[in-house]
Design an enzyme around this catalytic site. Structure first.
Site, PDB file in Angstrom:
ATOM      1  N   TYR A  75       1.866  25.981 -13.999  1.00  0.00           N
ATOM      2  CA  TYR A  75       0.656  25.759 -13.624  1.00  0.00           C
ATOM      3  C   TYR A  75      -0.061  24.371 -14.515  1.00  0.00           C
ATOM      4  O   TYR A  75      -0.632  23.476 -13.814  1.00  0.00           O
ATOM      5  CB  TYR A  75      -0.408  26.867 -13.796  1.00  0.00           C
ATOM      6  CG  TYR A  75      -1.821  26.400 -13.017  1.00  0.00           C
ATOM      7  CD1 TYR A  75      -2.036  26.541 -11.710  1.00  0.00           C
ATOM      8  CD2 TYR A  75      -2.852  25.816 -13.699  1.00  0.00           C
ATOM      9  CE1 TYR A  75      -3.319  26.313 -11.150  1.00  0.00           C
ATOM     10  CE2 TYR A  75      -4.030  25.554 -13.277  1.00  0.00           C
ATOM     11  CZ  TYR A  75      -4.103  25.762 -11.759  1.00  0.00           C
ATOM     12  OH  TYR A  75      -5.339  25.350 -11.255  1.00  0.00           O
ATOM     13  N   PHE A 127      -8.125  -1.276   4.323  1.00  0.00           N
ATOM     14  CA  PHE A 127      -7.463  -0.279   4.992  1.00  0.00           C
ATOM     15  C   PHE A 127      -8.117   1.017   5.494  1.00  0.00           C
ATOM     16  O   PHE A 127      -9.097   1.267   4.588  1.00  0.00           O
ATOM     17  CB  PHE A 127      -6.296   0.098   3.882  1.00  0.00           C
ATOM     18  CG  PHE A 127      -5.604   1.315   4.464  1.00  0.00           C
ATOM     19  CD1 PHE A 127      -4.439   0.658   5.723  1.00  0.00           C
ATOM     20  CD2 PHE A 127      -5.648   2.747   4.450  1.00  0.00           C
ATOM     21  CE1 PHE A 127      -3.845   1.691   6.334  1.00  0.00           C
ATOM     22  CE2 PHE A 127      -4.451   3.607   5.037  1.00  0.00           C
ATOM     23  CZ  PHE A 127      -3.760   3.169   5.974  1.00  0.00           C
ATOM     24  N   THR A 128      -8.009   1.758   6.372  1.00  0.00           N
ATOM     25  CA  THR A 128      -8.452   2.780   7.015  1.00  0.00           C
ATOM     26  C   THR A 128      -9.204   3.832   5.903  1.00  0.00           C
ATOM     27  O   THR A 128     -10.416   3.832   5.800  1.00  0.00           O
ATOM     28  CB  THR A 128      -7.913   3.463   8.081  1.00  0.00           C
ATOM     29  OG1 THR A 128      -6.794   4.050   7.583  1.00  0.00           O
ATOM     30  CG2 THR A 128      -7.618   2.346   9.105  1.00  0.00           C
ATOM     31  N   ASP A 218      -3.699  -1.086  -4.825  1.00  0.00           N
ATOM     32  CA  ASP A 218      -3.175  -0.243  -3.648  1.00  0.00           C
ATOM     33  C   ASP A 218      -1.602  -0.696  -3.860  1.00  0.00           C
ATOM     34  O   ASP A 218      -1.210  -1.466  -3.298  1.00  0.00           O
ATOM     35  CB  ASP A 218      -3.770  -0.283  -2.479  1.00  0.00           C
ATOM     36  CG  ASP A 218      -3.219   0.722  -1.486  1.00  0.00           C
ATOM     37  OD1 ASP A 218      -2.146   1.035  -1.488  1.00  0.00           O
ATOM     38  OD2 ASP A 218      -3.846   1.044  -0.491  1.00  0.00           O
ATOM     39  N   LYS A 261       5.207   6.140   0.633  1.00  0.00           N
ATOM     40  CA  LYS A 261       5.712   4.911   1.149  1.00  0.00           C
ATOM     41  C   LYS A 261       6.917   4.328   0.308  1.00  0.00           C
ATOM     42  O   LYS A 261       7.698   4.947   0.038  1.00  0.00           O
ATOM     43  CB  LYS A 261       4.556   3.775   1.009  1.00  0.00           C
ATOM     44  CG  LYS A 261       3.687   4.080   2.520  1.00  0.00           C
ATOM     45  CD  LYS A 261       2.564   4.930   2.291  1.00  0.00           C
ATOM     46  CE  LYS A 261       1.634   4.951   3.221  1.00  0.00           C
ATOM     47  NZ  LYS A 261       0.564   5.907   3.225  1.00  0.00           N
ATOM     48  N   ARG A 385      -3.068  -0.438  15.789  1.00  0.00           N
ATOM     49  CA  ARG A 385      -3.783  -1.138  14.550  1.00  0.00           C
ATOM     50  C   ARG A 385      -4.549  -2.262  15.222  1.00  0.00           C
ATOM     51  O   ARG A 385      -4.459  -3.347  15.067  1.00  0.00           O
ATOM     52  CB  ARG A 385      -2.782  -1.563  13.791  1.00  0.00           C
ATOM     53  CG  ARG A 385      -2.028  -0.489  12.833  1.00  0.00           C
ATOM     54  CD  ARG A 385      -2.709   0.175  11.495  1.00  0.00           C
ATOM     55  NE  ARG A 385      -3.351   1.094  12.064  1.00  0.00           N
ATOM     56  CZ  ARG A 385      -3.557   2.259  11.023  1.00  0.00           C
ATOM     57  NH1 ARG A 385      -3.097   2.357  10.167  1.00  0.00           N
ATOM     58  NH2 ARG A 385      -4.442   3.138  11.370  1.00  0.00           N
ATOM     59  N   PHE A 452      -9.099   6.669  14.979  1.00  0.00           N
ATOM     60  CA  PHE A 452      -7.661   6.511  15.603  1.00  0.00           C
ATOM     61  C   PHE A 452      -6.789   7.890  15.544  1.00  0.00           C
ATOM     62  O   PHE A 452      -5.823   7.956  16.384  1.00  0.00           O
ATOM     63  CB  PHE A 452      -7.006   5.581  14.876  1.00  0.00           C
ATOM     64  CG  PHE A 452      -6.915   5.515  13.549  1.00  0.00           C
ATOM     65  CD1 PHE A 452      -7.924   5.136  12.426  1.00  0.00           C
ATOM     66  CD2 PHE A 452      -5.739   5.842  12.864  1.00  0.00           C
ATOM     67  CE1 PHE A 452      -7.815   5.232  11.291  1.00  0.00           C
ATOM     68  CE2 PHE A 452      -5.476   6.245  11.364  1.00  0.00           C
ATOM     69  CZ  PHE A 452      -6.432   5.740  10.835  1.00  0.00           C
TER      70      PHE A 452
END
Ligand code: F0G
Length: 462
Positions: A75, A127-128, A218, A261, A385, A452
């Site tokens: 943990y 970005f969303t 990002d 990614k 998009r 979306f």
């Protein structure tokens, strides 16, 4: 000859396979209707080639799978956390790391830590999830990307660049004290996976720091970004991808990472910063929203796979084949006269739905309609998009109307072969030939946040 122009082949051989099947025409018709013409609502069993996203869809290597067996599920103070922390420090160069369940977990911690009501967050296109977290924390996003980014036909090599004059103007207009950080994405997803140049990141860092403003990266696709820098930016040809990534990060004060990614894992992320006070606050918030600061939202085995994935993502032959596959699909489509965003980006090919379907006005969701039509043709799943993704203005409630109305064919890493790309290109071509038959849509259900993902539609004039 520039690397991106030469033939590439996958730098791996395939050890495990997962069968795929082509749903019948009747099955596809049924499935897309059931899904409310939203490809996010399709079951993956009804999909043949899944280009919805490159997020969490990569194939892990044998080394990553082996690393998972070494996960320490303690943990607190897990050995796997320290391995991940060392990888982030070594390859990206940031000092402090808080693991999170995925990128938006890191965005939440960062936004809650740094943004206060009335703040302004400038960035190179929204970005969303990133913008929504900034807004939920009381901030307002201001776009400072160069104008070429909004033009699907501009061949600018670095359409992710920040317009420095505009950024400085924003800082002067609102005052540095209202700007908690500049939000820099590498590459810029919503612009079509377009890179930011190393020189521009450096200049953004110098400008922001002159005013005492931080820069947060990002980093989800920073390796793909580095590939474009290596191939396009004068003076960077001979450099390694790893050295470019490290230099790029060095101009920033921290990053949010969706490890789903570039870093080649199916789940995970982190927030990394150089400032201990920010780390302390974020680590404290992590225990509310994610988990203890030495695992965040991740299992020990996930942290092991990620530590290995970060290192693999920086291999020259990997990134060359990864982006090479995207460029291959892009070239097939441009050769066939299909309108796409140029130059082709790092993680996918973006169809220009406005040019593809000029008879459908933006209020009738041309990109959404095109994604549904492509699925109907072949079972290939893509993603809208455009106006649906752009959502509504947080003050006026009006639809945001982005200039780019796109369908993203996103390529998972190390998953599909060149033959799959050929099939995709054939399907896009046949939809292009039949494009006059495609009708617009009407939205029948609109969720409150990030619409979306869950919105539902029906074809007009049915
Ligand atoms: N930043 C960028 C540039 C992204 O593309 C994403 C996710 C995130 C942050 C959020 O990360 O999903 O791990 O919470 N993009 C996915 C996509 C959803 O399909 O482009 P996450």
């Amino acid at each position: 000859m520039a690397l991106e122009k030469r033939t590439w082949a996958e730098p791996f051989k395939i050890k495990v396979v997962e069968p795929v099947r082509i749903p019948t025409q009747a099955e596809r018709e049924h499935a897309i209707r059931e899904a409310g013409y939203n490809t996010f609502l399709l079951r993956s069993d009804d999909v043949y080639i899944d280009l919805l996203t490159d997020s969490g869809t990569s194939a892990m290597s044998d080394r990553q799978w082996a690393a998972m067996m070494m996960g320490d599920e303690a943990y607190a103070g897990s050995r796997s956390f320290y391995r991940l922390e060392a990888a982030v420090q070594n390859w990206y160069g940031y000092k402090y790391v808080v693991p999170t369940h995925q990128g938006r977990g890191a965005e939440n911690l960062l936004s809650k830590t740094l943004i206060k009501a009335g703040d302004i967050v400038p960035g190179n296109m929204y970005f969303t999830t990133t913008r929504l977290h900034q807004e939920l924390a009381g901030g307002t996003f201001v776009d400072v990307i160069i104008p070429e980014a909004h033009d699907s036909k501009s061949l600018h090599p670095f359409k992710g660049d920040v317009d420095l004059a505009k950024l400085e103007q924003v800082i002067k207009t609102y005052g540095a004290e209202r700007i908690p950080y500049v939000s820099i994405a590498a590459t810029v997803n919503m612009a079509g996976g377009q890179p930011i140049s190393l020189g521009n990141v450096k200049a953004v860092g110098e400008l922001a720091h002159r005013y005492g403003v931080r820069v947060i990266l990002d980093a989800a696709r920073v390796v793909e970004n580095a590939f474009f820098i290596q191939n396009r930016e004068p003076g960077c040809e001979g450099r390694t991808i790893a050295s470019i990534v490290k230099e790029l990060c060095s101009y920033t004060d921290g990053c949010t990472m969706s490890a789903k990614k570039d870093p080649l894992v199916n789940i995970g992320g982190f927030l990394a910063v150089n400032d201990q006070a920010i780390y302390d606050d974020a680590a404290n918030l992590a225990v509310i929203y994610e988990g203890l600061h030495t695992y965040g939202g991740m299992a020990g085995r996930d942290m092991e796979a990620l530590a290995t994935g970060i290192e693999e993502s920086l291999h020259e032959d990997h990134i060359r084949a990864r982006v090479g596959q995207v460029l291959y699909l892009g070239k097939k489509l441009t050769d066939a006269g299909v309108p796409i965003v140029l130059p082709v980006g790092g993680h996918g090919v973006f169809l220009d739905a406005k040019a593809f379907l000029p008879h459908i006005p933006q209020e009738q969701y041309p990109a959404q309609a095109l994604a549904a039509a492509l699925y109907l043709d072949s079972g290939v799943r893509s993603m809208e998009r455009g106006i649906v993704s752009a959502g509504r203005n947080k003050e006026t409630g009006e639809d945001n109307k982005p200039r780019l109305e796109l369908v993203r064919l996103t390529i998972p890493r190390r998953v599909y072969t060149q033959a799959h790309m050929d099939v995709v290109a054939e399907s896009v071509q046949s939809v292009f030939e039949e494009r006059a038959c495609i009708r617009g849509l009407t939205m029948t259900y609109e969720p409150r946040y990030l619409r979306f993902f869950q919105a539902r539609f029906e074809p007009l004039g049915a």
